[in-house]
Design an enzyme around this catalytic site. Structure first.
Site, PDB file in Angstrom:
ATOM      1  N   HIS A  82      -8.031  -6.593  47.927  1.00  0.00           N
ATOM      2  CA  HIS A  82      -9.606  -5.625  47.765  1.00  0.00           C
ATOM      3  C   HIS A  82      -9.873  -5.092  45.895  1.00  0.00           C
ATOM      4  O   HIS A  82      -8.278  -4.799  45.732  1.00  0.00           O
ATOM      5  CB  HIS A  82      -9.394  -4.155  48.593  1.00  0.00           C
ATOM      6  N   GLY A  88      -7.169   0.211  43.456  1.00  0.00           N
ATOM      7  CA  GLY A  88      -7.368   1.400  43.385  1.00  0.00           C
ATOM      8  C   GLY A  88      -7.082   2.021  45.299  1.00  0.00           C
ATOM      9  O   GLY A  88      -8.234   1.082  45.244  1.00  0.00           O
ATOM     10  N   GLU A  89      -7.516   2.780  45.570  1.00  0.00           N
ATOM     11  CA  GLU A  89      -8.147   3.284  46.453  1.00  0.00           C
ATOM     12  C   GLU A  89      -9.153   3.634  45.905  1.00  0.00           C
ATOM     13  O   GLU A  89      -9.858   3.342  45.178  1.00  0.00           O
ATOM     14  CB  GLU A  89      -7.322   5.626  46.805  1.00  0.00           C
ATOM     15  N   ALA A  90      -9.718   3.968  47.732  1.00  0.00           N
ATOM     16  CA  ALA A  90     -11.202   4.514  47.481  1.00  0.00           C
ATOM     17  C   ALA A  90     -11.890   5.471  47.457  1.00  0.00           C
ATOM     18  O   ALA A  90     -10.724   6.968  46.867  1.00  0.00           O
ATOM     19  CB  ALA A  90     -12.161   4.357  49.134  1.00  0.00           C
ATOM     20  N   SER A 122     -10.943   5.979  43.437  1.00  0.00           N
ATOM     21  CA  SER A 122     -10.815   6.281  42.727  1.00  0.00           C
ATOM     22  C   SER A 122     -11.403   5.852  41.527  1.00  0.00           C
ATOM     23  O   SER A 122     -10.501   5.893  39.483  1.00  0.00           O
ATOM     24  CB  SER A 122      -9.081   5.070  42.096  1.00  0.00           C
ATOM     25  N   GLY A 123     -12.407   5.004  41.140  1.00  0.00           N
ATOM     26  CA  GLY A 123     -13.182   4.853  39.894  1.00  0.00           C
ATOM     27  C   GLY A 123     -12.754   3.287  39.852  1.00  0.00           C
ATOM     28  O   GLY A 123     -13.581   3.011  38.468  1.00  0.00           O
ATOM     29  N   LYS A 124     -12.362   2.365  40.623  1.00  0.00           N
ATOM     30  CA  LYS A 124     -12.633   0.938  39.973  1.00  0.00           C
ATOM     31  C   LYS A 124     -14.152   0.359  39.398  1.00  0.00           C
ATOM     32  O   LYS A 124     -14.373  -0.440  38.598  1.00  0.00           O
ATOM     33  CB  LYS A 124     -11.822  -0.174  41.559  1.00  0.00           C
ATOM     34  N   SER A 125     -15.482   0.778  39.765  1.00  0.00           N
ATOM     35  CA  SER A 125     -16.811   0.106  40.001  1.00  0.00           C
ATOM     36  C   SER A 125     -16.465   0.600  38.689  1.00  0.00           C
ATOM     37  O   SER A 125     -17.929  -0.143  37.819  1.00  0.00           O
ATOM     38  CB  SER A 125     -17.721  -0.104  40.974  1.00  0.00           C
ATOM     39  N   ASP A 185     -15.470  -6.029  44.523  1.00  0.00           N
ATOM     40  CA  ASP A 185     -14.812  -6.004  46.448  1.00  0.00           C
ATOM     41  C   ASP A 185     -13.609  -6.947  47.266  1.00  0.00           C
ATOM     42  O   ASP A 185     -12.485  -6.194  47.975  1.00  0.00           O
ATOM     43  CB  ASP A 185     -16.387  -5.624  46.500  1.00  0.00           C
ATOM     44  N   GLU A 206     -20.793  -3.078  43.256  1.00  0.00           N
ATOM     45  CA  GLU A 206     -21.603  -1.838  43.675  1.00  0.00           C
ATOM     46  C   GLU A 206     -20.523  -0.777  42.914  1.00  0.00           C
ATOM     47  O   GLU A 206     -19.161  -0.084  43.090  1.00  0.00           O
ATOM     48  CB  GLU A 206     -21.043  -2.220  45.294  1.00  0.00           C
ATOM     49  N   ARG A 259       7.964   7.148  29.773  1.00  0.00           N
ATOM     50  CA  ARG A 259       7.284   7.534  28.406  1.00  0.00           C
ATOM     51  C   ARG A 259       7.512   6.390  27.786  1.00  0.00           C
ATOM     52  O   ARG A 259       6.236   6.228  27.664  1.00  0.00           O
ATOM     53  CB  ARG A 259       8.073   9.019  28.074  1.00  0.00           C
TER      54      ARG A 259
END
Length: 316
Positions: A143, A158-160, A162-165, A182, A207, A251
């Site tokens: 995914h 990343g989780e749903a 999270s701003g991937k698209s 997706d 999407e 860091r």
């Protein structure tokens, strides 16, 4: 993900390229070859006639047929029966040689597909071996959004929410290319190569929440999409930790690691998602950093070495 191929599928996929014609054994068109039970075993996927370690696709050239002709009638019959009992996916006769009647009858009786081809043996061997190896190679669906960034394949996970698209959309506007959104599919085509492709249903589509499904090819042009790419880096988007880290080493080095995909450990860089952070710039920088590391250049290691040298010079 389990992969398999039937005799009918192989015939249709290679019929034009290899000029295949069905000579006998058509009742065995549903005979199936599965990846999990064949790839790791001793017999090859395709090879010249071998009665001891039978190949999954047996190729019969002029020498193989001459060898059969030289056998005594009873020995010839036993050899042909043994070949059929090994349940090959198919038998292929090269150079459109006339098919012996006893071989044709045995193929029909046992339901073993028997094909004719005008190609030479080595051509059949090369094409069939490569095609079967690619078709039956281990594969998995992950995914995320798979993109080409600075000429290397980068999977954004990343989780749903999270701003991937949204990140992918901004990267597209900066000139990078989409492979799959997706559900990209990755195939291990070599010991150290994962080839990523897009399912046919999702090709050219992205999407984005609030906008729905976008056609990337129509919006950004043909150069904004790519058919496939080798996976070299995973960028994982995550929410920042609420508690401070016990030390400041991250860091210097960043949050880097690996993710095991099939038989490979793929480099992984984790980026915290926070308001005001430009994730597109950070993803581009992460990709550039990965490229530097593959060349043996590690800025964090260089800084640590420089710091150690400075302390040594100042120590009385």
């Amino acid at each position: 993900m389990n992969t398999s191929i039937t005799a009918r599928e192989l015939f249709e996929q290679q019929r034009e390229r290899l000029g295949l014609r069905w000579a006998a054994g058509k009742s065995g068109e549903k005979r199936e070859l599965e990846a999990g039970n064949t790839v790791s075993r001793r017999p090859s996927l395709a090879g010249y006639l071998n009665a001891i370690y039978p190949n999954k696709v047996q190729i019969l050239g002029t020498e193989e047929l001459s060898w059969l002709d030289a056998l005594e009638p009873r020995q010839r019959w036993e050899t042909i029966e043994k070949i059929m009992q090994s349940h090959p996916l198919a038998l292929v006769l090269t150079r459109n040689q006339p098919c012996p009647e006893d071989l044709r009858a045995a193929a029909d009786e046992s339901g073993t597909p028997l094909w004719l081809s005008p190609k030479r043996g080595h051509e059949l061997l090369n094409h069939l071996s490569y095609h079967l190896a690619r078709t039956l190679a281990p594969r998995v669906i992950l995914h995320g959004v798979f993109m080409e960034i600075y000429s290397i394949g980068v999977l954004i996970t990343g989780e749903a929410g999270s701003g991937k698209s949204e990140l992918a959309l901004e990267l597209l506007s900066r000139g990078h290319r989409l492979v799959a959104d997706d559900a990209p599919e990755f195939t291990q085509i070599a010991p150290d190569v994962l080839d990523g492709t897009c399912p046919e249903l999702l090709q050219d589509l992205l999407e984005v929440r609030g906008l729905g499904v976008l056609n990337v090819r129509e919006m950004f042009g043909d150069t904004a999409v790519k058919k496939n790419k080798y996976l070299r880096l995973i960028v994982h988007l995550t929410k920042p930790m609420t508690e401070p880290t016990p030390h400041g080493y991250e860091r210097l080095t960043g949050d880097s690691g690996t993710r095991h995909v099939l038989d490979l450990d793929v480099p992984l860089i984790t980026l915290p998602v926070m308001p005001g952070r430009n994730l597109a710039v950070l993803t581009e920088a992460a990709t550039r950093l990965h490229i530097l590391r593959t060349k043996g250049i590690d800025p964090a290691a260089m800084f640590i070495a420089r710091h150690s040298n400075l302390l040594e010079r100042r120590t009385p």
